[in-house]
Design an enzyme around this catalytic site. Structure first.
Site, PDB file in Angstrom:
ATOM      1  N   ILE A  83       0.807  -1.242   0.212  1.00 24.97           N
ATOM      2  CA  ILE A  83      -0.155  -0.122  -0.045  1.00 24.97           C
ATOM      3  C   ILE A  83       0.882   1.238  -0.090  1.00 24.97           C
ATOM      4  CG2 ILE A  83      -2.132  -1.046   1.096  1.00 24.97           C
ATOM      5  CD1 ILE A  83      -1.146   0.176   3.653  1.00 24.97           C
ATOM      6  N   GLY A 100       8.106   3.476   0.895  1.00 24.64           N
ATOM      7  CA  GLY A 100       8.910   4.822   0.968  1.00 24.64           C
ATOM      8  C   GLY A 100      10.479   4.511   0.950  1.00 24.64           C
ATOM      9  N   GLU A 119      12.353   4.262   3.159  1.00 29.17           N
ATOM     10  CA  GLU A 119      13.231   3.468   4.424  1.00 29.17           C
ATOM     11  C   GLU A 119      12.398   2.322   4.759  1.00 29.17           C
ATOM     12  OE1 GLU A 119      15.900   4.031   6.186  1.00 29.17           O
ATOM     13  OE2 GLU A 119      16.344   6.166   5.128  1.00 29.17           O
ATOM     14  N   LYS A 123      -6.048 -10.306   9.017  1.00 27.00           N
ATOM     15  CA  LYS A 123      -5.550  -9.334   7.970  1.00 27.00           C
ATOM     16  C   LYS A 123      -4.737  -8.426   8.930  1.00 27.00           C
ATOM     17  CE  LYS A 123      -7.216  -7.228   4.023  1.00 27.00           C
ATOM     18  NZ  LYS A 123      -8.560  -6.665   3.210  1.00 27.00           N
ATOM     19  N   ASP A 176       7.414  12.865  13.611  1.00 32.75           N
ATOM     20  CA  ASP A 176       6.864  13.175  12.430  1.00 32.75           C
ATOM     21  C   ASP A 176       5.462  13.328  12.594  1.00 32.75           C
ATOM     22  OD1 ASP A 176       6.719  13.455   9.560  1.00 32.75           O
ATOM     23  OD2 ASP A 176       6.687  11.470   9.171  1.00 32.75           O
TER      24      ASP A 176
END
Length: 216
Positions: free
Chosen positions: A9, A12, A14, A26, A126
């Site tokens: 999904i 990135g 990292e 799931k 972040d």
């Protein structure tokens, strides 16, 4: 887990995030990817340390009452965090369509949770509206990958200052409303709040000074 079921999904710099199955559930998996430009031993060491630290931050945040995805398993050998899949919407994607009352309610809660994290010396690292999910009127903090533990007022002030700047950049029309309510919530859960807000002001002044100096 079986890779044939994985559904990427997000990819990135990292890590990659993908949906998979774990013990019949799931789940969301965050896997830190290898960096070929680093020495292999150093790369493995860094990825394991960062995986372990992020998992610890999320666990500690949950302990103090902050909603985060529940961690089911940490696979340090493969640098994976296997966690609860929160099927919510990013605050970034729905904020601009919210009415004023809802914005107030959400951001008072956001402020409370950030205050709880800071009271526990958790620096998210972040804080953005992209890293807050909304589901069934509850908010969840995600992506502690840049986080760390610190009792320094400077670090807590920087955490909030960067959050404010991210809102300014992505939702300028509601910045004041968001920030006012973050402040209200934060004051309810962190005893040293005034020291932190004073530091936020100092950080902003430093930033403006640097900006003016760069233009001169």
């Amino acid at each position: 887990m079986r890779n044939r079921k994985m559904e990427i999904i997000r990819r990135g710099a990292e890590a990659i995030l993908y949906i998979d199955c774990f013990e019949g559930m799931k789940v969301l998996v965050k896997e830190r990817i290898k960096k070929s430009y680093r020495l292999e031993a150093l790369d493995k060491k860094l990825r394991v340390e960062r995986t372990r630290r992020e998992a610890n931050l999320m666990r500690e945040a949950r302990k103090v009452g902050v909603n985060t995805p529940q961690i089911f398993h940490v696979d340090e050998e493969n640098c994976k965090i296997i966690m609860e899949l929160i099927d919510g919407k990013r605050l970034k994607d729905i904020l601009d369509s919210m009415n004023e009352e809802m914005v107030r309610k959400i951001f008072v809660e956001v402020g409370k949770y950030v205050g709880k994290m800071h009271a526990a010396d958790i620096i998210h690292g972040d804080l953005t509206t992209s890293n807050i999910l909304v589901k069934d009127d509850k908010i969840y903090f995600i992506d502690f990958g840049l986080g760390y533990f610190s009792n320094r007022i400077e670090d807590k002030g920087m955490d909030l200052s960067l959050f404010k700047e991210s809102i300014r950049a992505t939702h300028p029309n509601v910045l004041n409303l968001c920030w006012q309510n973050i402040v209200i919530g934060y004051k309810q859960t962190f005893i040293d709040c005034e020291k932190v807000f004073k530091r936020v002001d100092e950080i902003e002044k430093r930033a403006r000074y640097v900006e003016r100096s760069a233009k001169d």
